[in-house]
Every structure is written in structure tokens, then in C-alpha cells.
Design an enzyme around this catalytic site. Structure first.
Site, PDB file in Angstrom:
ATOM      1  N   LYS A  45     -32.001  -4.114  48.060  1.00 60.27           N
ATOM      2  CA  LYS A  45     -33.293  -4.171  48.752  1.00 60.27           C
ATOM      3  C   LYS A  45     -33.152  -4.785  50.141  1.00 60.27           C
ATOM      4  O   LYS A  45     -33.653  -4.243  51.132  1.00 60.27           O
ATOM      5  CB  LYS A  45     -34.290  -4.968  47.912  1.00 60.27           C
ATOM      6  N   ARG A 115     -39.297 -11.509  46.616  1.00 58.80           N
ATOM      7  CA  ARG A 115     -38.823 -10.513  45.654  1.00 58.80           C
ATOM      8  C   ARG A 115     -37.315 -10.636  45.454  1.00 58.80           C
ATOM      9  O   ARG A 115     -36.588 -11.104  46.326  1.00 58.80           O
ATOM     10  CB  ARG A 115     -39.129  -9.095  46.137  1.00 58.80           C
ATOM     11  N   GLY A 124     -38.172  -3.876  37.887  1.00 54.55           N
ATOM     12  CA  GLY A 124     -39.006  -4.561  36.906  1.00 54.55           C
ATOM     13  C   GLY A 124     -38.298  -5.607  36.076  1.00 54.55           C
ATOM     14  O   GLY A 124     -38.923  -6.272  35.242  1.00 54.55           O
ATOM     15  N   MET A 126     -36.612  -8.400  37.166  1.00 54.41           N
ATOM     16  CA  MET A 126     -36.701  -9.774  37.673  1.00 54.41           C
ATOM     17  C   MET A 126     -38.078 -10.033  38.262  1.00 54.41           C
ATOM     18  O   MET A 126     -38.914  -9.144  38.322  1.00 54.41           O
ATOM     19  CB  MET A 126     -35.571 -10.015  38.680  1.00 54.41           C
ATOM     20  N   ARG A 365     -34.754   2.750  48.271  1.00 53.99           N
ATOM     21  CA  ARG A 365     -33.498   2.700  47.512  1.00 53.99           C
ATOM     22  C   ARG A 365     -33.182   4.101  47.030  1.00 53.99           C
ATOM     23  O   ARG A 365     -34.076   4.962  46.988  1.00 53.99           O
ATOM     24  CB  ARG A 365     -33.633   1.759  46.311  1.00 53.99           C
ATOM     25  N   HIS A 483     -16.891   6.694  12.603  1.00 56.04           N
ATOM     26  CA  HIS A 483     -16.327   8.007  12.238  1.00 56.04           C
ATOM     27  C   HIS A 483     -17.329   9.117  12.515  1.00 56.04           C
ATOM     28  O   HIS A 483     -17.000  10.147  13.096  1.00 56.04           O
ATOM     29  CB  HIS A 483     -15.933   8.002  10.756  1.00 56.04           C
ATOM     30  N   ARG A 660      -1.132  16.640  16.123  1.00 56.47           N
ATOM     31  CA  ARG A 660      -0.736  15.366  15.518  1.00 56.47           C
ATOM     32  C   ARG A 660      -0.484  15.574  14.038  1.00 56.47           C
ATOM     33  O   ARG A 660      -1.338  16.107  13.311  1.00 56.47           O
ATOM     34  CB  ARG A 660      -1.841  14.315  15.708  1.00 56.47           C
ATOM     35  N   SER A 808       1.245  10.346  24.222  1.00 53.08           N
ATOM     36  CA  SER A 808      -0.211  10.427  24.281  1.00 53.08           C
ATOM     37  C   SER A 808      -0.736   9.100  23.759  1.00 53.08           C
ATOM     38  O   SER A 808      -0.425   8.709  22.631  1.00 53.08           O
ATOM     39  CB  SER A 808      -0.740  11.584  23.433  1.00 53.08           C
ATOM     40  N   THR A 811      -5.940   5.548  22.300  1.00 53.48           N
ATOM     41  CA  THR A 811      -6.589   4.293  22.686  1.00 53.48           C
ATOM     42  C   THR A 811      -7.606   3.787  21.668  1.00 53.48           C
ATOM     43  O   THR A 811      -7.999   2.619  21.726  1.00 53.48           O
ATOM     44  CB  THR A 811      -7.260   4.429  24.065  1.00 53.48           C
ATOM     45  N   CYS A 875      -5.583  10.526  24.321  1.00 52.56           N
ATOM     46  CA  CYS A 875      -6.401  11.374  23.446  1.00 52.56           C
ATOM     47  C   CYS A 875      -7.387  10.571  22.620  1.00 52.56           C
ATOM     48  O   CYS A 875      -7.950  11.080  21.666  1.00 52.56           O
ATOM     49  CB  CYS A 875      -5.508  12.212  22.530  1.00 52.56           C
ATOM     50  N   TYR A 895      -2.992  13.610  32.085  1.00 50.19           N
ATOM     51  CA  TYR A 895      -4.222  14.257  31.599  1.00 50.19           C
ATOM     52  C   TYR A 895      -4.968  13.326  30.666  1.00 50.19           C
ATOM     53  O   TYR A 895      -4.424  12.340  30.148  1.00 50.19           O
ATOM     54  CB  TYR A 895      -3.898  15.571  30.876  1.00 50.19           C
TER      55      TYR A 895
END
Length: 916
Positions: A45, A115, A124, A126, A365, A483, A660, A808, A811, A875, A895
């Protein structure tokens, strides 16, 4: 915020703090110190107010207290820097000079607004104070000089209410206690016999002010302050305090805004939209934020202040009507609208006030917008030559693209539907169908051409058949990484998880929400985008993009598809990362290719064992007493696996396919309830005790860390042998087609932590490949690599890479093993961790770059230290998360792989990562 950026920002702030003279207050108006380039320091702002002043727009003068003061405030027991008071007084004096008024003066008093202003817009969340500077004396001066006593006392009562609430803490005592100020106002309107606040007379307002002051004195024990500077510092402190209020914290968590950023405070001369009928206030957008159309969009109220527009007490008018009521003001706004877009080069959301016919700009904004609007605005700004392709790509939040792809509920139907409860939106889109509590029920409904919603307390791999058959999945437990959520996203299924108010009783085949009970076969509807659950069947419609991709609609007839296609072409032009998909069937593969996938990065073979008779043969293999019996059962599974891989290879048309090998522990394939055990015993012709004993023998205290992945293949090499044979025979068949498909299978060994584990399994794969090529009289290339999903695999990646031809990173499991957290159980404490900022986001949704990310980076560097050209991919579920994709790009992966509907998101996110 990526770790590198956060570190850089911290260093920058430290450097400023070490300077001998730090500036904490920046003026805007005739004297303007700031600009839009100082967003981190001035907040969105403050930076934009300064920028509007710089380009000559009518902005009431003011000043911004920097975000660094907020940081200091919280680091130093809610105290301010020593020099701040002096700077604030100087800035107030500058405002006084520009407007010819004085704060707290008995004549010509200056009134201020206070403000918040964070770097990222938090509308909205704060606190705000308006009309600051009014007291029992200055209100009389304002009344006299404006010639409008009602206006002056209306401003005073508003100020007392805001200040009493925000600064002095006069709020409802409990949920049954209505806001005391609002209750008082309602009572006075009744006494005065009016409906609206602006119908109250000056005398009414004076009485209201007396009652307001009495409320403050009674509830706080303190009188409302009359000193203007005391009011100012109280308001500044309230804004800084509101950075840590509950709604601000929740908002930051939802949108990933770091608490360390802090907020700025903007103090500005008041202008008034409530002085009479030639005054107004409003909020407008330079384009429609819902669909992105280039139309002037907004609302306003005559004779009102800003909060009236959003409070809902009076119904605002559409901005187009202002042309009739205030033609000059409307024309001025149209000119401002054009100037704002030309300068900021984006759709703007701005607030304005018209005071006695003169337009004033209070804020601008980049406007919040829907996904559809984000895409349309970016594409059209390029057409209008306001921005280039690269800028357009950076302006579209990557997740926005998914909103163009999901099925939606018909808006008219939603209005008539009843929302029963809300769960976690885990798989976007809309689905309606029959409640089914088991996989066979869902299959039976689908077999008759019907639509099913699989409703489970939580899902397991055994439910896969039902998940495939169902249009949507609803669970009462589990989070967005459960899952159900993971598989649903991969299959492009609508999913709502963790709907805790849903009570499922399998024995009675009932689903209860509150006082409503539904039975097996009753209709229900779920919205995976919002998490809402509806009674009955709500009509749905496919997205236009899918209709074009499926040939049901011509591209030239869908502007939505044209915009989507344009953005995807731009993304592919600029990205460096490849984008693959996680897919287990030809249908999933075809869907992913339509969305632009460049191969399969993860085919989970265990999902192939649950269809038809396969689960029976799989269970025969598990229950076998020796290797000979196992091989007999595996021989029955071989044709099924070969057929699956053949279909997958054909669907991919020669694109890479990473398969896999079997990963989950064997107990997941066995039944656990007595009726299912008995049914299996009867089908196999064995005693139920045989089944029960085997289930007991396979039970593991922690299957996540137990007998699974490559450990299964090492214990039972015949399993690896069968799967490898199925893969290579399917590949050989593709080479012998009339139009050969040159498949290059990539065989992935899961859960490797020791180099010798991989060597053991690779030897089996190479042996089988040689046997198949000799038998089928065909030569083909293939790769054998591994899934890095345990920390030791990452830390010893240089050793593993001696054998592996690709890595691969899995994660999902790497996060679980790296953090010691179960993705299914972490929901019990993750909320608290986010509240305390221990974890800025769910590490199963967005990669923990500072921790787990280091394992990925170490694995990548060590792997390539052994093999310079080692192919690296990811993957896990993070492959479809934009923030994670930015990290994977930064560490040099080749990738990412994600579920089919996330492919467009990944393509866009990869381009954005490259452009950064």
C-alpha cells in the site's frame, strides 16, 4: 518464500540496520520519498501510494512507517526505535504544510487515517483507524468549517467506535454478546425511527457519542483519549499488533506469507465521502476480477465512508451508475483507470473517495482474481502490448491454470443445493453420484453407467478399484497428502478429505452429517475445489479445455481454451525442466499427454495388482510356502503385467516410461477383516487359519520402515524377475509392431539406501533383459535406475550412481524419513506447528527446502560427481507444487513428474522458475 530469497532479504535488512542513520518514515504527496521499488520496505500500500503521487494522481498526502519498525517492534518488547517519534512528528508537519491544517487544532483541524500495508495484500486481515484527530473540541471546529454538523459528529462517532474496538479493546465478551457499539447504534436508530445511519441527525449523533464514551469507560476503566498524538500512537501500535492477530496469522499461513516480513503503517490525511450528496466512496477494478473481461468493475456509495461499502449495511451501486449521478467523477475515474493499468501494467484494485466533487485516490494494488481471470488478463495485456510474454507468465499464479481444467458444478444448481459440511479440498473439481462404501459397490454402480462417490473413513491400496470406478472420493480422515488425496490427484478424481463431521458406519452402511443420515446408494455431491459436501446430485459440467482436448468442442469456439493453449505454448518456450506424469494406465497416460506430459516419471506397478483376478493370484504368491509355489503364482500374474505395460508403452508412443518395481509391504495386499479372510480362504481352498497366520506373520510394527521396496526384491528375486520380464516382453512387442514403437523402458528400483542393494537388483534386471532380447530376437535400449527416498541413499549417492543410470527422488518418502514424520499422522500436530511458525507450510505439500531439500541437493551433486550426465528427476507429490518446482529447477534436476491434472501447472511453474 524460497530459502535463498529469505536469506537475501534478511541480509539486506541487517545491512540497513547497521547503517548510521536509518530512515523509518517515508513521505508521499507533494514531497514523496518512496516509490513502488521499495515494496519490501514500505509494504504494497505504501509503495503504491508513493508511486501514484509520483505519477500525478490525486493522492491525499501522508507517510509510511516501514516494515522494519514492525520487526523492531516485535524483537524489542513492542517498543519503537528511538528516532521514530521525531520522524513521525516531522512527517505530520509535512502533511500539515501541504493541506493547511493542523493535527489537534481548535481551528481547521487535520484528521488522519491509519492503515496497515504488508508486502502482499491481506485485505481485511489487519486493523484500520479513520477520522483520527477528532475530540470534543476539534469536532466542533469541523462542524463549523464544513457547515455540516451531522457530518462532523458522524465522523466522530465512527472514530470513537473504531478506536474503542481496535485500540482500547472494547469487543464482544463472548459469542452470545453482540458488538456493544453496534448494539448501541441499532438501539438509537430505533429510538430515532430511522433505518440507515446517514439518516441520523446531529443531535442523534451527539447522543450516540455520549453512549459510546460510556461503553468505553465501563468496559476499559479508561476515558476515550482527547490528545491527538496519544490517539496517533495508540493507532500505530494497534496496526502493528494486528500483524499477529488470529485472522492475519491464518491468512499468512494459507498464502505462505512469512511472519518475518512484518507490516508497514500508512498515515494519511483524511478526505471525506460522507459530507453530503456530492460526495462518495467506492472500490473498483480496472477489469472484471471474476472473468478478466476488460470492463470497469466496482461499487460505490453516495455520502458514505469506505467501510460502509464493505460492511453491507447499505447496498452499493454498480460503478456504471456513477456516470449518471456524478458524470465528472466517473470521467475522472475512467482516466485514472487507464493511467493505472498503463503504469502498473496489471489489473488494479483501487479505493477512491469523492469529496465535494473532487476525486481522491486512497489505494491501488494488483487485484485479486480467479484463475480464469489471471490467465485472460495476462494474455490480453500481451495483446495490448502492455507487457511481454515473460512478464505475462510471471503474473499468472501457476496453480491458477488448474482452475481452467476442472469440472464445475452448474451455478444455478448450486444455489438450490444444501451444503452439509466442509472438508479439505484435496482433488479439484465437482462430482455427484451414489454413495458407495466399498470398491465392489462403486464398480457395480459404474458398470451400469452410473456415477459413484466412494465414501471411506480413509482409503488404502485395496480401495483402488473403487477409486478408479468412482467419480469422486470422500473420506472422514486424512489430509491433503493422504493416500486418497495422492491417488485422486493422479487419477484426476474429485476428492474431499478429512471431513471430520462425516460419520461413516460400515456395518449399517450409513453416512451421517449432523442430523442428516444417508444410506448406500443415496445421492451426494462433493466439490474438491472448495471442500463443500452437498445433499443430492448437483449438476456438473466439464471444463471447456477438456471438451476441446476430447474433441467435443472446437478450439476456435472456446476462448478459454485459446487462452490456456497460448499460456502453455509460452511456458514450453521458456522452461528448462522437463515435465512428466505419474500414471499407471493407458487412460491416465493419454490424459497426461493431452495436458502436455513428455513421458511417465512414475508408474506404480502395485496399482496393477488389484484389478479382476489379479489380486487373487497376488495373494496366492504371498501365501505360497516356498519359491516354487511363488513362481507358479507369479507366472499367472506375468500376462497381466505384460499387457498393462504394452498398453502403457503404446499410449506413450515412444516417450520415456519409468516403471517402479513393487514397493509396498506385502501385507497391504491381504485382507484384514474376518469376512474377507474367509472369502479368500474359500477361493483358495485353504483353511481360514492359514490366511490369518500369514497375515499375522507379515504384520510389521512400522511398515513404512520395514520389508518393502528393494528389500522385497532381494528377499524374493523371483518378483523382480517377473516384473522385469513383463516390462521387456511388452517393449519387445512394441518393436515388432507394423509401425514399431521404439520404447526405452526405465526400470526403477525403489527404496535403495545401499549401493549393493541396487547392484543386487540390477543384476536380476540385466539377466532378464538379455534373456528376453535373445528369445524375442530383438534388441532394445533400456535404463535401470533407482528411487532416492531414504536419507542414506542421498548421502551415498556417489556410490549408488556407480550402478544407477538415473535417479528419481521420491520426495514423499524422503520427507517422511528425513523429518521422521508420517504424512498420514502429521495432521494431528501440523496445524499447531504452522500456528507457531515452526513449519511455514505443510512439508508434504511443498518441499522443506532447508531440510529435505538439502538431501535432494546432496544426492544430485554426489550422483553427478560420479556420472556427469546422470539423469535426475523427481516423482513425489511435490512435482506438481510450484514452490517445490522452483527449488528443483535451482538444484539442476532434469524433470519433474506429477499427476496428470497437475501437468499444466508444472509446465507453467517450470517456466516461471527459469524466468526468475
Amino acid at each position: 518464500m524460497p530459502a535463498k530469497k529469505a536469506k537475501k532479504a534478511t541480509k539486506k535488512a541487517a545491512k540497513r540496520k547497521s547503517a548510521s542513520a536509518v530512515k523509518y518514515s517515508y513521505d508521499f504527496g507533494q514531497k514523496t520519498d518512496g516509490s513502488s521499488k521499495l515494496r519490501e520496505l514500505l509494504g504494497g500500500k505504501g509503495a503504491n501510494l508513493a508511486e501514484m503521487a509520483r505519477i500525478g494522481l490525486p493522492v491525499p498526502p501522508g507517510f509510511t512507517i516501514t516494515t522494519e519498525v514492525c520487526t523492531y517492534f516485535y524483537d524489542n518488547g513492542r517498543q519503537y526505535p528511538k528516532t521514530l517519534e521525531k520522524e513521525v512528528k516531522a512527517s505530520v508537519a509535512q502533511i500539515e504544510k501541504e493541506v493547511g491544517k493542523k493535527l489537534g487544532a481548535d481551528k481547521n483541524p487535520l484528521l488522519l487515517s491509519v492503515r496497515s500495508g504488508a508486502r502482499e495484500s491481506m485485505p481485511g486481515m489487519m486493523d484500520t483507524i479513520l477520522n483520527l484527530g477528532l475530540n470534543d473540541k476539534t469536532v466542533k471546529a469541523l462542524a463549523s468549517e464544513s457547515g455540516n454538523e451531522a457530518f462532523a459528529y458522524d465522523c466522530y462517532r465512527r472514530f470513537i467506535q473504531m478506536y474503542g474496538d481496535v485500540v482500547m479493546g472494547v469487543q464482544a465478551v463472548n459469542e452470545n454478546d453482540h458488538c456493544p457499539f453496534e448494539s448501541c447504534l441499532e438501539k438509537l436508530r430505533e429510538e430515532a425511527g430511522v433505518k440507515l445511519d446517514n439518516e441520523l441527525t446531529a443531535e442523534d449523533l451527539k447522543e450516540l457519542i455520549k453512549r459510546y464514551k460510556a461503553i468505553i469507560k465501563k468496559r476499559t476503566g479508561t476515558a476515550f483519549p482527547q490528545d491527538a498524538y496519544e490517539q496517533l500512537w495508540g493507532s500505530i501500535g494497534a496496526v502493528f499488533n494486528s500483524w499477529q492477530n488470529e485472522r492475519a496469522i491464518l491468512y499468512r499461513q494459507k498464502y505462505g506469507i512469512p511472519a518475518a516480513w512484518g507490516t508497514a503503517v500508512n498515515v494519511q490525511a483524511m478526505v471525506f465521502g460522507n459530507m453530503g450528496d456530492n460526495c462518495a466512496t467506492g472500490v473498483a477494478f480496472t477489469r472484471d476480477p471474476a472473468n478478466g473481461e476488460k470492463v470497469f468493475y466496482g461499487e460505490y456509495l453516495i455520502n458514505a465512508q469506505g467501510e460502509d461499502v464493505v460492511a453491507g449495511i447499505r447496498t452499493p451501486n454498480a460503478i456504471a451508475q456513477l456516470k449518471e449521478e456524478m458524470p465528472k467523477a466517473h470521467a475522472d475515474l475512467e482516466a485514472v483507470r487507464k493511467k493505472l493499468e498503463k503504469h502498473f501494467k496489471d489489473m488494479q484494485d483501487f479505493e477512491f473517495t469523492v469529496e465535494n466533487g473532487k476525486l481522491w485516490m486512497l489505494q491501488t494494488r494488483n487485484g485479486k482474481r480467479t484463475g480464469l481471470a489471471a490467465v485472460r488478463i495476462a494474455v490480453e495485456l500481451v495483446k495490448e502490448k502492455l507487457i511481454d510474454q515473460k512478464t505475462a507468465l510471471k503474473k499468472i499464479p501457476a496453480d491458477s491454470i488448474s482452475s481452467l481444467l476442472v469440472a464445475v458444478f452448474d451455478p444455478a444448481a448450486v444455489k438450490k443445493a444444501k451444503v452439509l459440511t466442509t472438508g479439505l479440498p484435496a482433488g479439484p473439481g465437482a462430482a455427484a453420484g451414489k454413495i458407495c462404501f466399498t470398491a465392489p459397490d462403486a464398480e457395480a454402480v459404474a458398470a451400469k453407467g452410473g456415477h459413484a462417490i466412494l465414501c471411506r473413513v480413509e482409503t488404502t491400496p485395496e480401495d483402488l478399484r473403487g477409486m478408479i470406478a468412482a467419480d469422486g472420493i470422500l473420506t472422514s480422515r486424512g489430509g491433503v497428502s493422504s493416500h486418497a488425496a495422492l491417488v485422486a490427484r493422479q487419477m484426476n478424481k474429485v476428492c474431499v478429505c478429512g471431513a471430520s463431521e462425516v460419520v461413516i458406519n460400515y456395518a449399517n452402511e450409513t453416512l451421517t452429517i449432523g442430523d442428516k443420515t444417508f444410506k448406500n446408494g443415496d445421492d451426494i455431491s462433493i466439490d474438491g475445489t472448495t471442500g463443500e459436501i452437498f445433499a443430492g446430485a448437483v449438476d456438473t459440467a466439464p471444463s471447456e479445455v477438456d471438451q476441446v482436448l476430447n474433441g467435443k468442442l472446437k478450439a476456435e469456439d472456446s476462448y478459454t481454451f485459446q487462452m490456456y493453449d497460448q499460456v502453455m505454448k509460452w511456458a514450453d518456450k521458456h522452461r528448462k525442466l522437463g515435465v512428466r506424469t505419474n500414471a499407471d494406465s493407458p487412460d491416465q497416460a493419454a490424459s497426461a499427454i493431452a495436458y502436455g506430459a513428455e513421458g511417465i516419471g512414475l508408474c506404480r506397478t502395485e496399482h496393477m495388482f488389484f484389478e479382476g483376478d489379479r489380486i487373487t493370484f497376488m495373494r496366492q504368491m504371498i501365501l505360497a510356502s516356498d519359491e516354487a509355489e511363488r513362481r507358479k503364482a507369479l507366472k499367472k500374474l506375468l500376462p497381466f503385467q505384460r499387457k498393462d505395460f504394452n498398453g502403457l508403452f503404446k499410449a506413450m508412443g515412444g516417450l520415456p516410461v519409468t516403471v517402479r518395481l513393487l514397493d509396498p509391504p506385502l501385507h497391504e495386499f491381504l485382507p484384514h477383516d474376518e469376512s474377507s479372510k474367509r472369502e479368500l480362504a474359500n477361493s483358495l481352498g485353504v483353511d481360514i487359519d492359514v490366511i490369518s497366520n500369514r497375515v499375522h506373520a507379515l504384520h510389521e510394527s512400522n511398515p513404512m520402515l520395514g520389508h518393502r521396496g528393494c528389500r522385497l526384491g532381494i528377499s524374493y528375486p523371483e518378483i523382480t524377475e517377473m516384473q522385469a520380464r513383463a516390462i521387456f516382453e511388452a517393449a519387445a512387442a512394441c518393436y515388432k509392431l507394423k509401425k514399431p514403437i521404439k520404447v526405452i523402458p526405465e526400470v526403477m528400483i525403489p527404496l535403495v539406501g545401499f549401493a549393493d542393494e541396487l547392484k543386487n537388483q540390477v543384476a536380476v534386471v540385466h539377466r532378464v533383459a538379455a534373456e528376453v532380447m535373445e528369445k524375442k530376437k530383438v534388441q532394445f535400449k533400456y535404463l535401470v535406475g533407482t528411487m532416492i527416498e531414504v536419507p542414506r541413499g542421498a548421502l551415498t549417492a556417489d556410490e549408488v550412481a556407480e550402478t544407477a543410470e538415473f535417479f528419481s527422488f521420491g520426495t514423499n518418502d524422503l520427507t517422511q524419513t528425513g523429518l521422521g514424520m508420517s504424512r498420514d499422522d502429521a495432521g494431528t500436530f501440523l496445524g499447531k506447528y504452522k500456528d507457531l511458525d515452526i513449519l511455514p507450510q505443510n512439508p508434504f505439500a511443498s518441499i522443506d527446502a532447508a531440510g529435505v531439500g538439502q538431501l535432494v541437493e546432496i544426492g544430485a551433486k554426489k550422483g553427478r560427481s560420479t556420472k556427469k550426465d546422470l539423469k535426475l528427476g523427481i516423482c513425489g507429490e511435490h512435482g506438481g507444487d510450484p514452490a517445490s518446482i522452483e527449488f528443483f529447477h535451482s538444484v539442476g534436476l532434469d524433470y519433474v513428474s506429477c499427476s496428470p491434472p497437475r501437468v499444466p501447472v508444472a509446465r507453467l511453474a517450470a517456466a516461471q522458475a527459469a524466468l526468475k
